[in-house]
Scaffold this active site. Structure first.
Site, PDB file in Angstrom:
ATOM      1  N   GLY A  66       0.816  -1.211   0.000  1.00  0.00           N
ATOM      2  CA  GLY A  66       0.000   0.000   0.000  1.00  0.00           C
ATOM      3  C   GLY A  66       0.848   1.259   0.000  1.00  0.00           C
ATOM      4  N   ASP A  67       1.922   1.250   0.780  1.00  0.00           N
ATOM      5  CA  ASP A  67       2.812   2.411   0.823  1.00  0.00           C
ATOM      6  C   ASP A  67       3.527   2.603  -0.511  1.00  0.00           C
ATOM      7  OD1 ASP A  67       2.162   2.922   3.479  1.00  0.00           O
ATOM      8  OD2 ASP A  67       3.759   1.632   4.236  1.00  0.00           O
TER       9      ASP A  67
END
Length: 313
Positions: free
Chosen positions: A253-254
């Protein structure tokens, strides 16, 4: 305010050291599971997103806090190696933020974060580090919400674009969303913010539209293996995800957020920035660890050239 090609991405957020244990299955409450290995890896949502944006080709400045312990050097190692501007990182008399992560054989994970020095991060650090008109401010919820609120307001006053990733999700002051230009959420975070807003029951596409209309900003939702969807000024965009068998989803996600932000600073269309970010996030799932798994830009471009829909392995 999207798309200034010489913009700096200023990341205001957490810097951690990740302790990653591998086990056949994730434990249930009260259960002990014998693991197979332990690794130390730089992490923290702020640090991860800063490194992802840097590997995507952006000019990045990190604003955060670390402790005075030995973990601080490990936590900053890859950011320093990437030549990210660390002049905005302060040393505190607390332990460096630590994440305890268990990853199972299916690539799923459980995470407990011990904030440590991250709990000392305030908007004063951003004011001192500086943010200019046309820059991008990248925020998450892994540092005190008061600082995040003030940082977003400061960035808006200075003419910067604010990108907020609602992770890790928790109750927060909804006034924050009024100072956000680009909101990035996953399925859990989307459901959480809709519940806080007492929104009507909607499918994901309509929910993203509803949220974008309510606050007048761009909303991007990542949907795991189903790709990502966005709404900006009433226009909807969808992109697919890579077909992969994940090894470790920590940091995916990052990686998406960092690559998305970098694409926008280059002046890419939202659709193109999302597509590249989706590929980068998929590639990040093929390697263990948060920061070590973030792919370099060249690898992402090579994978894009093959087409997103084909098998990545």
């Amino acid at each position: 305010m999207l798309g200034r090609t010489d913009a700096v991405i200023v990341v205001f957020g957490s810097i951690n050291i990740d302790l990653i244990g591998h086990a056949p299955t994730l434990m249930r409450p009260g259960e002990t599971v014998l693991g197979t290995s332990l690794e130390f890896s730089p992490g923290g949502k702020g640090g991860n997103q800063a490194l992802a944006a840097s590997r995507a080709g952006a000019d990045v400045k990190m604003v955060g806090c670390v402790g005075g312990d030995d973990f601080a050097t490990r936590a900053l190692a890859l950011l320093s190696e990437a030549e990210i501007d660390l002049s905005g990182v302060r040393r505190m008399d607390r332990h460096t933020g630590t994440a305890l992560i268990i990853v199972d054989d299916a690539g799923e994970n459980m995470i407990t974060v011990l904030p440590g020095a991250n709990s000392r991060l305030t908007a004063a650090a951003l004011e001192q580090a500086g943010i200019a008109e046309g820059d991008y401010l990248l925020l998450q919820l892994e540092t005190p919400i008061e600082g995040v609120l003030a940082a977003a307001a400061l960035a808006q006053e200075n003419g910067a674009t604010v990108v907020l990733n609602l992770a890790p999700f928790m109750d927060f002051d909804l006034a924050l969303l009024k100072n956000v230009d680009v909101l990035v959420v996953n399925e859990t975070e989307l459901a959480g913010v809709l519940e806080m807003l007492d929104a009507p029951k909607l499918d994901e596409a309509d929910a993203v539209s509803w949220l974008s209309d309510k606050f007048g900003n761009t909303v991007v939702a990542t949907l795991g293996s189903r790709g990502a969807i966005s709404v900006a000024a009433g226009s909807m965009t969808t992109v697919p995800s890579l077909k992969i068998k994940p090894v470790d989803t920590v940091g995916a996600g990052d990686t998406f957020v960092g690559y998305l932000s970098a694409g926008l600073t280059e002046g890419m269309t939202l659709s193109s920035a999302m597509e590249r970010a989706s590929v980068a996030a998929g590639l990040a799932c093929l390697t263990p660890g948060a920061q070590p798994s973030i792919p370099e830009r060249a690898a992402v471009e090579d994978r894009l050239a093959l087409g997103v829909a084909s098998d990545a392995q």
